[in-house]
Design a protein around this motif. Structure first.
Motif, PDB file in Angstrom:
ATOM      1  N   UNK A   1      -3.665 -11.477   4.043  1.00 38.98           N
ATOM      2  CA  UNK A   1      -2.133 -11.654   4.287  1.00 38.98           C
ATOM      3  C   UNK A   1      -2.324 -12.991   5.722  1.00 38.98           C
TER       4      UNK A   1
ATOM      5  N   UNK B   1       4.158  -9.191   7.622  1.00 35.35           N
ATOM      6  CA  UNK B   1       3.738  -9.486   6.300  1.00 35.35           C
ATOM      7  C   UNK B   1       5.116 -10.211   5.735  1.00 35.35           C
TER       8      UNK B   1
ATOM      9  N   UNK C   1       3.019  -4.629   8.753  1.00 36.36           N
ATOM     10  CA  UNK C   1       4.204  -4.764   7.598  1.00 36.36           C
ATOM     11  C   UNK C   1       5.317  -5.552   7.896  1.00 36.36           C
TER      12      UNK C   1
ATOM     13  N   UNK D   1      -3.410   2.154   7.226  1.00 34.30           N
ATOM     14  CA  UNK D   1      -3.122   1.720   5.897  1.00 34.30           C
ATOM     15  C   UNK D   1      -2.621   0.298   5.748  1.00 34.30           C
ATOM     16  N   UNK D   2      -1.949   0.008   6.854  1.00 38.56           N
ATOM     17  CA  UNK D   2      -1.053  -1.292   6.641  1.00 38.56           C
ATOM     18  C   UNK D   2      -2.213  -2.511   7.178  1.00 38.56           C
TER      19      UNK D   2
ATOM     20  N   UNK E   1       9.200  -2.119   5.420  1.00 37.63           N
ATOM     21  CA  UNK E   1       9.104  -3.075   6.513  1.00 37.63           C
ATOM     22  C   UNK E   1       8.788  -4.632   6.131  1.00 37.63           C
TER      23      UNK E   1
ATOM     24  N   UNK F   1       0.862  -1.180   0.007  1.00 36.98           N
ATOM     25  CA  UNK F   1      -0.167  -0.105   0.011  1.00 36.98           C
ATOM     26  C   UNK F   1       0.938   1.247  -0.139  1.00 36.98           C
TER      27      UNK F   1
ATOM     28  N   UNK G   1      -4.449  -2.882   4.108  1.00 34.17           N
ATOM     29  CA  UNK G   1      -3.534  -3.748   3.014  1.00 34.17           C
ATOM     30  C   UNK G   1      -3.549  -4.883   3.293  1.00 34.17           C
ATOM     31  N   UNK G   2      -3.068  -5.294   4.609  1.00 33.26           N
ATOM     32  CA  UNK G   2      -3.102  -6.922   5.061  1.00 33.26           C
ATOM     33  C   UNK G   2      -4.317  -7.599   4.938  1.00 33.26           C
TER      34      UNK G   2
ATOM     35  N   UNK H   1      -5.636  -8.048   1.403  1.00 31.06           N
ATOM     36  CA  UNK H   1      -4.686  -9.198   0.649  1.00 31.06           C
ATOM     37  C   UNK H   1      -4.912 -10.455   1.284  1.00 31.06           C
TER      38      UNK H   1
END
Lengths: 297, 240
Positions: free
Chosen positions: B114, B78, B75, B104-105, A14, A7, B108-109, B112
């Motif tokens: 994750x 992931x 992040x 945001x992370x 990271x 994203x 995103x995770x 997807x």
């Protein structure tokens, strides 16, 4: 190979750190404001000594700016964090070097457990040309840092006491000092007898070399000093390269970011005249550099 | 004097822990430890902490642990999970890290899907830095940056409910509270199982912060019960 579009840059950075901790060679790429965001992960890599590789396609700035020529991300790559900038920065000057130095970047990152930047630009990123792909990487194994089969790892980057972090920093700085001696790399081109030495790096150095070659053909003693590692910067070799020089010229697509490194490296040499060709966020042609040198003859 | 029972995977050298008296982190971590013991996964688990009070857990367990930056614990998790898919990766954070700088992370995770497990401790403010207002601060709650009560007119942020519609259908999202150890263990176990099945999971643990709430024991419990009226516990997505 696993490809993951994240994203944003902190997630990419990271994520790369997580993969490196798990023993996989990993990397990311970005530019400009994204490069600023990426520094979040880069300082974590520095603090916990995790291998990290990033390609930066420098953009003209400030801000979103332009996407072709620029050497304005040098300072961020070298020192863009709240630490001591313990990283390695490589500056390829053509496509072949982009290939070779990327191989070297992975080698250095996993050999020394440091962040390594390959600092290109939009021009290098977008051009096509012939590249000899036969160069073989020295195989540095990517051993897992966690789940390493030896001992449990508790890694941190946060300390309660100033004395605690100072101890760590002094140890790391000493280590970096000895690594620097091993990795410093520069091209010294016809500097031995040069009365004028031109300092340039990256794709600007390719243009500079053309100009230097042309003027050499006319019998003038001109040379080029081109650092390949922008960090660590080979100050000793830089000093040696100007031994017989009366003048130096610094050429860059930025307003003195590289120039300040050069003058710092040459500190102590007083009988030398310094000329500058600074064109922030603009490309520089061999002809312009040639004109500038000819005026200095 | 008998010692309190601690999970086997706890790093006893790091005790007493750095958490304030009455903090909900110790209770959450202890129950997480019991689940890790029960599932016998301590040697194949990687624990990733965020910044904020969660970072004090960097040596809580005798388990591979890595600290990240504020908001980035998901992040780094992931990356770890992608590199080592057979391990159990637990990403541990607070409400400020997870629902503000790192939201945001989580998005995103979660999108997807994750295969990581996020454990998010919600104490309704930024505790490490002195108790400032967070996205989770209750309307009218007094914090160090809103001493007269929150300026926010919005309802506090409901993380699992926010993520539910964007998650994969197999994701597991739940909220539990730190005064309910049986439920904490049950949900964390389900969450880890869900990761083993290749899916995303998040357990929010509603928690105490008497230090920054500036409450004594009784008022801590009272405020906590009040919060539970808004932060409903239970499974928000996935099997009950």
């Amino acid at each position: 190979m696993i490809f993951l579009q994240t994203e944003d840059e902190p997630a990419a950075g990271f994520g790369v750190l997580g993969a490196a901790l798990g023993g996989k060679k990993s990397w990311t790429a970005t530019a400009a404001a994204g490069h600023l965001l990426l520094q979040d992960a880069v300082v974590a890599a520095e603090a916990m000594r995790i291998p990290f590789v990033a390609y930066i396609g420098q953009r003209g700035g400030p801000s979103t700016g332009t996407v072709i020529y620029s050497q304005q991300e040098l300072s961020i790559a070298r020192d863009g964090g709240n630490g001591e900038g313990l990283r390695i920065v490589l500056g390829p000057s053509n496509l072949q070097e982009l290939y070779d130095l990327t191989i070297l970047a992975f080698d250095l990152a996993w050999r020394y457990h440091l962040p390594v930047f390959i600092l290109g630009d939009g021009y290098l990123s977008k051009m096509t040309g012939e590249v000899d792909l036969s160069a073989k990487a020295r195989v540095v194994k990517a051993d897992p840092i966690v789940q390493n089969g030896k001992r449990v790892m508790n890694l941190r980057n946060c300390y309660s006491l100033e004395e605690e972090i100072a101890r760590v920093l002094h140890r790391e700085l000493k280590d970096y000092g000895s690594i620097a001696k091993e990795v410093e790399k520069s091209e010294v081109y016809k500097c031995t007898d040069a009365k004028i030495v031109v300092f340039a790096w990256g794709s600007v150095a390719s243009a500079t070399k053309e100009a230097v070659k042309k003027i050499r053909k006319d019998g003038h003693a001109v040379g080029l000093f081109r650092p390949i590692t922008l960090k660590p910067f080979g100050a000793t070799r830089a000093k040696q390269s100007v031994r017989n020089a009366k003048k130096i010229l610094i050429v860059e697509s930025a307003f003195g970011k590289f120039g300040r490194l050069v003058t710092e490296a040459l500190f102590g040499i007083s009988d030398i005249e310094v000329e500058r060709l600074y064109k922030p966020a603009e490309g520089i042609t061999p002809e312009e550099i040639e004109d500038k040198i000819r005026k200095m003859l | 004097m008998s010692q309190p029972r601690l999970p086997k995977c706890v790093n006893k050298m790091s005790k007493p822990s750095n958490f304030c008296p009455g903090c909900g982190h110790s209770l959450t971590l202890k129950n997480l430890g019991f689940v890790i013991d029960d599932l016998r996964i301590s040697s194949s688990t990687i624990f990733a902490t965020d910044i904020g009070c969660s970072l004090l857990a960097w040596d809580y367990f005798d388990i591979d642990t890595v600290q990240s930056h504020h908001g980035r614990a998901a992040s780094i998790a992931v990356g770890l999970k992608r590199a080592l898919p057979k391990t159990t990766v637990i990403s541990y954070m607070g409400d400020g890290g997870g629902y503000s700088i790192g939201l945001n992370h989580l998005v995103g995770a979660a999108r997807r899907n994750e295969a990581i497990t996020v454990i998010l401790v919600n104490n309704t403010l930024y505790a490490m830095t002195g108790g400032q207002m967070a996205p989770t601060t209750y309307k009218g709650e007094s914090t160090s940056s809103t001493p007269e009560g929150s300026f926010a007119k919005e309802d506090p942020f409901l993380g699992p409910e926010f993520l539910a519609p964007i998650c994969h259908k197999e994701a597991f999202l739940a909220r539990t509270s730190v005064d309910n150890p049986i439920q904490i263990k049950k949900y964390i176990k389900k969450a880890i199982q869900n990761q083993k099945n290749g899916n995303f999971s998040l357990v929010e643990v509603l928690s105490y912060c008497p230090t920054n709430w500036k409450t004594d024991a009784k008022r801590t419990i009272n405020f906590f019960d009040y919060l539970k009226g808004f932060y409903k516990t239970g499974v928000i997505k996935g099997e009950q």
